[in-house]
Design a protein around this motif. Structure first.
Motif, short mmCIF file in Angstrom:
data_model
loop_
_atom_site.label_atom_id
_atom_site.label_comp_id
_atom_site.label_asym_id
_atom_site.label_seq_id
_atom_site.Cartn_x
_atom_site.Cartn_y
_atom_site.Cartn_z
N ASP A 29 -30.51 2.42 37.67
CA ASP A 29 -30.86 1.87 38.98
C ASP A 29 -29.84 1.04 39.47
O ASP A 29 -29.30 1.26 40.73
CB ASP A 29 -32.25 1.38 39.14
CG ASP A 29 -33.24 2.27 38.95
OD1 ASP A 29 -33.00 3.55 38.82
OD2 ASP A 29 -34.68 1.89 38.76
N ARG A 30 -29.50 -0.13 38.79
CA ARG A 30 -28.51 -0.96 39.21
C ARG A 30 -27.04 -0.17 39.27
O ARG A 30 -26.62 -0.46 40.62
CB ARG A 30 -28.33 -2.10 38.29
CG ARG A 30 -29.48 -2.97 38.57
CD ARG A 30 -29.16 -4.43 37.94
NE ARG A 30 -29.05 -4.09 36.57
CZ ARG A 30 -29.55 -5.01 35.34
NH1 ARG A 30 -30.12 -6.02 35.89
NH2 ARG A 30 -29.33 -4.49 34.14
N GLU A 33 -27.47 1.81 42.54
CA GLU A 33 -27.31 1.27 43.72
C GLU A 33 -25.50 0.55 44.11
O GLU A 33 -25.18 0.52 45.18
CB GLU A 33 -28.11 0.01 43.67
CG GLU A 33 -29.40 0.30 43.82
CD GLU A 33 -29.88 1.07 44.99
OE1 GLU A 33 -29.35 0.62 46.21
OE2 GLU A 33 -30.84 2.05 44.85
N ARG A 34 -24.89 0.24 42.83
CA ARG A 34 -23.66 -0.18 43.12
C ARG A 34 -22.54 0.86 43.75
O ARG A 34 -21.84 0.71 44.54
CB ARG A 34 -23.02 -0.73 41.87
CG ARG A 34 -23.48 -2.02 41.43
CD ARG A 34 -23.08 -2.56 40.28
NE ARG A 34 -23.96 -3.53 39.70
CZ ARG A 34 -23.96 -3.82 38.28
NH1 ARG A 34 -23.40 -3.11 37.48
NH2 ARG A 34 -25.01 -4.90 37.91
N ARG A 37 -23.56 1.83 47.07
CA ARG A 37 -22.97 0.57 48.13
C ARG A 37 -21.49 0.90 48.13
O ARG A 37 -20.89 0.83 49.37
CB ARG A 37 -23.11 -0.98 47.43
CG ARG A 37 -24.11 -1.59 48.28
CD ARG A 37 -24.08 -2.90 47.96
NE ARG A 37 -23.90 -3.57 46.41
CZ ARG A 37 -24.94 -3.29 45.62
NH1 ARG A 37 -26.15 -3.00 45.75
NH2 ARG A 37 -24.54 -3.60 44.23
#
Length: 52
Positions: A29-30, A33-34, A37
């Motif tokens: 998930d992280r 998201e990166r 972004r």
């Protein structure tokens, strides 16, 4: 053997499957998201790019 199992063995950490799965999804998930972004910063739509 997965990367997570390998690291767990190296560190002598023994976790339940549910904990390993939960941590794996947190990392994924992280990372997602990166990527999203960065795609927004560079104003590109990665969802529409063809896979090569």
């Amino acid at each position: 053997m997965s990367y997570f199992e390998w690291v767990q063995d190296l560190q002598r950490l023994f976790r339940e499957e549910e904990e390993v799965t939960r941590r794996e999804y947190q990392l994924l998930d992280r990372a997602f998201e990166r990527v999203m972004r960065e795609a927004n910063v560079k104003t590109c739509s990665i969802a529409r790019q063809p896979w090569r």
